[in-house]
Design a protein around this motif. Structure first.
Motif, PDB file in Angstrom:
ATOM      1  N   LYS A   1     -25.104  34.480 -30.305  1.00  0.00           N
ATOM      2  CA  LYS A   1     -26.388  34.268 -29.632  1.00  0.00           C
ATOM      3  C   LYS A   1     -27.513  34.173 -30.655  1.00  0.00           C
ATOM      4  O   LYS A   1     -28.408  33.316 -30.540  1.00  0.00           O
ATOM      5  CB  LYS A   1     -26.663  35.384 -28.624  1.00  0.00           C
ATOM      6  N   ALA A   2     -27.462  35.010 -31.670  1.00  0.00           N
ATOM      7  CA  ALA A   2     -28.480  34.942 -32.720  1.00  0.00           C
ATOM      8  C   ALA A   2     -28.349  33.650 -33.520  1.00  0.00           C
ATOM      9  O   ALA A   2     -29.348  33.074 -33.958  1.00  0.00           O
ATOM     10  CB  ALA A   2     -28.367  36.155 -33.635  1.00  0.00           C
ATOM     11  N   MET A   3     -27.117  33.168 -33.719  1.00  0.00           N
ATOM     12  CA  MET A   3     -26.923  31.876 -34.387  1.00  0.00           C
ATOM     13  C   MET A   3     -27.579  30.759 -33.586  1.00  0.00           C
ATOM     14  O   MET A   3     -28.293  29.910 -34.125  1.00  0.00           O
ATOM     15  CB  MET A   3     -25.432  31.586 -34.554  1.00  0.00           C
ATOM     16  N   GLY A   4     -27.336  30.738 -32.267  1.00  0.00           N
ATOM     17  CA  GLY A   4     -27.969  29.733 -31.424  1.00  0.00           C
ATOM     18  C   GLY A   4     -29.480  29.836 -31.463  1.00  0.00           C
ATOM     19  O   GLY A   4     -30.185  28.816 -31.492  1.00  0.00           O
TER      20      GLY A   4
ATOM     21  N   PHE B   1     -29.871  29.362 -28.194  1.00  0.00           N
ATOM     22  CA  PHE B   1     -30.603  28.142 -28.537  1.00  0.00           C
ATOM     23  C   PHE B   1     -31.863  28.027 -27.681  1.00  0.00           C
ATOM     24  O   PHE B   1     -32.959  27.755 -28.191  1.00  0.00           O
ATOM     25  CB  PHE B   1     -29.704  26.924 -28.329  1.00  0.00           C
ATOM     26  N   ALA B   2     -31.711  28.230 -26.365  1.00  0.00           N
ATOM     27  CA  ALA B   2     -32.863  28.121 -25.470  1.00  0.00           C
ATOM     28  C   ALA B   2     -33.939  29.133 -25.841  1.00  0.00           C
ATOM     29  O   ALA B   2     -35.142  28.809 -25.857  1.00  0.00           O
ATOM     30  CB  ALA B   2     -32.410  28.321 -24.025  1.00  0.00           C
ATOM     31  N   GLU B   3     -33.539  30.356 -26.174  1.00  0.00           N
ATOM     32  CA  GLU B   3     -34.533  31.370 -26.516  1.00  0.00           C
ATOM     33  C   GLU B   3     -35.187  31.071 -27.861  1.00  0.00           C
ATOM     34  O   GLU B   3     -36.367  31.383 -28.074  1.00  0.00           O
ATOM     35  CB  GLU B   3     -33.902  32.761 -26.519  1.00  0.00           C
ATOM     36  N   GLY B   4     -34.452  30.450 -28.778  1.00  0.00           N
ATOM     37  CA  GLY B   4     -35.069  30.029 -30.034  1.00  0.00           C
ATOM     38  C   GLY B   4     -36.157  28.999 -29.807  1.00  0.00           C
ATOM     39  O   GLY B   4     -37.221  29.037 -30.446  1.00  0.00           O
ATOM     40  N   VAL B   5     -35.916  28.065 -28.885  1.00  0.00           N
ATOM     41  CA  VAL B   5     -36.946  27.079 -28.536  1.00  0.00           C
ATOM     42  C   VAL B   5     -38.121  27.776 -27.862  1.00  0.00           C
ATOM     43  O   VAL B   5     -39.293  27.504 -28.173  1.00  0.00           O
ATOM     44  CB  VAL B   5     -36.355  25.981 -27.633  1.00  0.00           C
ATOM     45  N   ASN B   6     -37.830  28.686 -26.937  1.00  0.00           N
ATOM     46  CA  ASN B   6     -38.905  29.434 -26.274  1.00  0.00           C
ATOM     47  C   ASN B   6     -39.802  30.136 -27.289  1.00  0.00           C
ATOM     48  O   ASN B   6     -41.038  30.095 -27.189  1.00  0.00           O
ATOM     49  CB  ASN B   6     -38.313  30.495 -25.338  1.00  0.00           C
ATOM     50  N   GLN B   7     -39.173  30.795 -28.249  1.00  0.00           N
ATOM     51  CA  GLN B   7     -39.960  31.552 -29.223  1.00  0.00           C
ATOM     52  C   GLN B   7     -40.835  30.635 -30.059  1.00  0.00           C
ATOM     53  O   GLN B   7     -41.994  30.967 -30.357  1.00  0.00           O
ATOM     54  CB  GLN B   7     -39.029  32.375 -30.127  1.00  0.00           C
ATOM     55  N   TYR B   8     -40.313  29.471 -30.408  1.00  0.00           N
ATOM     56  CA  TYR B   8     -41.136  28.542 -31.176  1.00  0.00           C
ATOM     57  C   TYR B   8     -42.327  28.075 -30.339  1.00  0.00           C
ATOM     58  O   TYR B   8     -43.454  27.979 -30.852  1.00  0.00           O
ATOM     59  CB  TYR B   8     -40.321  27.339 -31.643  1.00  0.00           C
ATOM     60  N   VAL B   9     -42.109  27.805 -29.058  1.00  0.00           N
ATOM     61  CA  VAL B   9     -43.213  27.391 -28.190  1.00  0.00           C
ATOM     62  C   VAL B   9     -44.265  28.493 -28.119  1.00  0.00           C
ATOM     63  O   VAL B   9     -45.476  28.234 -28.228  1.00  0.00           O
ATOM     64  CB  VAL B   9     -42.692  27.039 -26.782  1.00  0.00           C
ATOM     65  N   ARG B  10     -43.829  29.738 -27.951  1.00  0.00           N
ATOM     66  CA  ARG B  10     -44.782  30.851 -27.842  1.00  0.00           C
ATOM     67  C   ARG B  10     -45.632  30.997 -29.103  1.00  0.00           C
ATOM     68  O   ARG B  10     -46.830  31.289 -29.027  1.00  0.00           O
ATOM     69  CB  ARG B  10     -44.025  32.159 -27.601  1.00  0.00           C
TER      70      ARG B  10
ATOM     71  N   ALA C   1     -42.214  28.171 -21.587  1.00  0.00           N
ATOM     72  CA  ALA C   1     -41.411  28.857 -22.603  1.00  0.00           C
ATOM     73  C   ALA C   1     -40.407  29.754 -21.893  1.00  0.00           C
ATOM     74  O   ALA C   1     -40.242  30.929 -22.235  1.00  0.00           O
ATOM     75  CB  ALA C   1     -42.304  29.660 -23.542  1.00  0.00           C
ATOM     76  N   ASP C   2     -39.739  29.180 -20.894  1.00  0.00           N
ATOM     77  CA  ASP C   2     -38.791  29.953 -20.093  1.00  0.00           C
ATOM     78  C   ASP C   2     -37.439  29.253 -19.982  1.00  0.00           C
ATOM     79  O   ASP C   2     -36.744  29.369 -18.975  1.00  0.00           O
ATOM     80  CB  ASP C   2     -39.365  30.210 -18.695  1.00  0.00           C
ATOM     81  N   PHE C   3     -37.071  28.512 -21.021  1.00  0.00           N
ATOM     82  CA  PHE C   3     -35.798  27.797 -20.993  1.00  0.00           C
ATOM     83  C   PHE C   3     -34.638  28.785 -21.032  1.00  0.00           C
ATOM     84  O   PHE C   3     -34.738  29.877 -21.598  1.00  0.00           O
ATOM     85  CB  PHE C   3     -35.706  26.817 -22.159  1.00  0.00           C
ATOM     86  N   THR C   4     -33.532  28.368 -20.445  1.00  0.00           N
ATOM     87  CA  THR C   4     -32.351  29.223 -20.354  1.00  0.00           C
ATOM     88  C   THR C   4     -31.137  28.499 -20.919  1.00  0.00           C
ATOM     89  O   THR C   4     -31.178  27.291 -21.198  1.00  0.00           O
ATOM     90  CB  THR C   4     -32.062  29.593 -18.894  1.00  0.00           C
ATOM     91  N   GLY C   5     -30.057  29.243 -21.031  1.00  0.00           N
ATOM     92  CA  GLY C   5     -28.812  28.639 -21.475  1.00  0.00           C
ATOM     93  C   GLY C   5     -28.342  27.532 -20.556  1.00  0.00           C
ATOM     94  O   GLY C   5     -27.696  26.575 -21.002  1.00  0.00           O
TER      95      GLY C   5
END
Length: 698
Positions: free
Chosen positions: A44-47, A113-122, A134-138
């Motif tokens: 999950k951390a890799m994604g 991966f989705a949470e990595g995108v969310n964090q970048y948006v935030r 910024a609420d994308f999911t798997g």
């Protein structure tokens, strides 16, 4: 109240799924050329790291791609996105239903991966429109890997059927023309050679995909789907992999290597879908007849919202009709036409690639390949044990009838409709063949290795008909033989600028031009002088190729394509044909058109190839060697016209990956023409473009 709020906040921070917790479990180091090396404690951390670094390099396009896969892009941009949104909503609904059925390891990568995108948006709100969530999911990330039935096949059938009913020849749609262009221009090269063919005694693999460079696409705002992202990912005790991901996806279509093995993908082009004609029920509306009984048609209604021109929110509802065998794509008074596609609903592509990334042996890798969750690619393989292999991977239907192409098969019983796939073992597999090589350049598997002719009686009956185009013929010439070569020598072979079409027709063309010289004026005389001195290559310094290419493109655009070759391609002489000019009158006219076209663009007919054909990116503007695959170049490059009359590379050869499996560890060499980022202010935007133009590797 304050205590409760503090408790909730601390709980969120401490959650193993929070962005902060995931960020604490991943380390990202960028090395020279901006390549991200992602070291993570878990998948999950890799994604998470992969989603974040892609967003760093390609901005809002990564999040926008997830919005598109939700099927809500029209909500923010207008009705022009509705067609794509309706398809995407179908795929997203399937992702919702199937996410829990994935291997938990694949679920973890998608969710991360989705949470990595969310964090970048935030953290970078200034890069995004106000509406970007910024609420994308798997599930959103998985939706990019869910496959569906072919709308293109359905539309082609309907046009063909209606034209036949009216007694006319169907005209290709714009989409079909683009598909035909992609078949000619897109694809890939792949080689694997074993230790009997290398100086080191180690197996070597080439991955060299050819797709659009997306030079016209706003890659900081919209994903292209065809561009590659180079990365190194490592989860100790789980996997370590170096290779390419598709920009905007957790997986996409992946190639590369781990410590023990590697693979390359090349497009295959089988016919997957099959249309069936069922009798329309004579009295019951919205029913067909199958097995002598009424078969109900199910209406599926879906509503999508979109931004109206006045800024308000509007909605549109569309219906599709289905049977248990697939979507209804056409109806008339007597028949109901149903398309059945073996790719429809397949959702495990990312899971398969993840398992391939973690495989440690040929047997383990082949077992994973049996999933066939990614059907549109062949796979070429090499490993540290010295094995090489090529598998023609496809989800072909096991038809209970002859293939019917763009016409429908009659189905009166359920048994008339295919229900199983062609068995895995009935698809071609080349494993350690004599001669020590396998190759693929987007033609049928009959010629993967010339020492092992494919016995068509032992494989699936509905493989595409044998085909070996000029690029594939050159590939076989380059990789065949008995010489032992080093990786550097193989790379020089890969970058050859030979133009096989010129080699096959030049004697005839010069003969025709010399015969026409007395009547053809100065242009014909100049053509003879230029082409007679030309070395038949698309090398940057070569003179003559510019004129020949212009002539060839006009010649191949003849009103009647049949008869252009004096000797058409012959299955009994697959590497010697086609050759010679079949339409001599058209060849002379094409030369007139070639001179006229070059004059209109302000290009001298004897210009050096590289003065006209360029690699242009950022501050880089360098001569390019290589040509369109139509002309047979193995270094397949296509070009677009620039405002100053030159040709800019925009498609084809772009990502080159070599790996040699030495005893201690694999040794990789790569180059990516358009670099690691779409951010023009970054040094990583154009620093590889010049290397690529010169055929160099990093």
């Amino acid at each position: 109240m304050l205590t409760a709020l503090l408790f909730v906040t601390l709980t969120a921070v401490q959650s193993p799924d929070s962005a902060e917790a995931l960020a604490a479990r991943v380390e990202i180091v960028r090395t020279e050329y901006g390549i991200p090396h992602i070291l993570a404690d878990d998948l999950k951390a890799m994604g998470f790291g992969l989603g974040y670094v892609q967003s760093e390099d390609f901005g809002a396009s990564i999040a926008t791609g997830l919005i598109e896969r939700r099927g809500t892009y029209a909500r923010y941009t207008g009705a022009g996105a509705l067609d794509d949104d309706f398809v995407a909503r179908e795929l997203h609904a399937r992702a919702v239903r199937t996410f829990s059925r994935l291997d938990p390891r694949a679920q973890a990568v998608y969710a991360g991966f989705a949470e990595g995108v969310n964090q970048y948006v935030r953290l970078h709100r200034e890069e995004f429109p106000e509406w970007m969530p910024a609420d994308f999911t798997g599930v959103d990330a998985l939706a990019r890997d869910v496959q569906t039935w072919s709308r293109a096949d359905a539309a082609r059938f309907v046009r063909s059927h209606e034209a036949a009913q009216e007694g006319r020849t169907p005209n290709p749609s714009p989409e079909e023309l683009l598909e035909a262009e992609a078949f000619v221009l897109d694809g890939s090269n792949a080689w694997a050679v074993d230790g009997s063919r290398t100086e080191s005694g180690n197996a070597i693999l080439l991955r060299n995909p050819h797709l659009s460079w997306a030079t016209d696409a706003p890659l900081l705002t919209r994903p292209s789907g065809s561009t590659y992202y180079e990365a190194h990912v490592r989860v100790p005790g789980v996997l370590e992999f170096y290779g390419d991901f598709r920009i905007g996806t957790a997986f996409g279509i992946i190639g590369g290597f781990n410590a023990r093995l590697g693979w390359a993908t090349t497009n295959n082009y089988p016919r997957y879908s099959q249309v069936y004609a069922l009798e329309a029920h004579p009295t019951l509306p919205d029913h067909a007849v199958l097995d002598g009984r009424p078969l109900p048609l199910e209406e599926r209604r879906r509503t999508a919202d979109y931004r109206a021109e006045d800024g308000s929110v509007a909605t549109e509802t569309r219906s599709t009709w289905w049977t248990e065998h697939g979507p209804v794509i056409h109806r008339d008074a007597d028949r109901v036409f149903v398309l059945k596609d073996p790719r429809d609903g397949e959702f495990r592509r990312g899971e398969q690639f993840l398992r391939m990334m973690a495989a440690t042996s040929l047997d383990e890798w082949l077992e994973v390949m049996r999933m066939r969750a990614h059907p549109s690619s062949n796979f070429t393989y090499a490993d540290a044990d010295g094995n090489i292999a090529h598998y023609y991977n496809a989800r072909l239907p096991l038809l209970p009838h002859a293939a019917t192409g763009d016409t429908a098969a009659i189905a009166t019983r359920t048994s008339d409709i295919w229900s199983e796939l062609v068995p895995w073992d009935d698809l071609p597999l080349y494993l350690n063949p004599p001669g020590g090589y396998v190759q693929q350049a987007n033609d049928t598997p009959d010629f993967t290795n010339l020492n092992v002719p494919l016995d068509r009686d032992t494989v699936a009956a509905n493989l595409p008909e044998p085909r070996l185009r000029l690029r594939s013929q050159l590939s076989l010439e380059l990789i065949g033989g008995t010489d032992r070569v080093a990786l550097e020598a193989l790379n020089r072979k890969k970058h050859t600028a030979r133009m096989p079409m010129a080699e096959r027709v030049m004697d005839d063309l010069l003969r025709l031009l010399r015969a026409a010289r007395s009547d053809g004026g100065d242009d014909v005389s100049q053509a003879v002088e230029i082409l007679d001195a030309w070395d038949r290559t698309a090398s940057a310094e070569s003179r003559g190729g510019v004129l020949f290419k212009e002539w060839a493109l006009h010649y191949l655009d003849a009103p009647e394509a049949n008869g252009l070759w004096a000797e058409p391609w012959d299955l009994t002489r697959p590497t010697e044909t086609p050759r010679g000019i079949g339409n001599e009158a058209w060849a002379i006219l094409a030369m007139d058109s070639a001179f006229a076209g070059l004059r209109a663009d302000g290009i001298e007919p004897d210009a050096a190839w590289g003065d006209v054909h360029r690699v242009i990116r950022g501050d880089v503007d360098e001569p390019a060697s290589g040509c369109e695959p139509t002309l047979g170049c193995f270094r397949a490059l296509s070009f677009r016209d620039t405002e100053d009359g030159r040709r800019e590379a925009n498609r084809g050869d772009a990502w080159v990956l070599w790996v040699e499996f030495a005893d201690d560890r694999p040794h990789g060499r790569t180059v990516l023409s358009y670099g690691q980022t779409a951010r023009e202010e970054s040094p990583h935007y154009d620093e590889q473009a010049g290397m690529f133009a010169r055929g160099e590797l990093k």
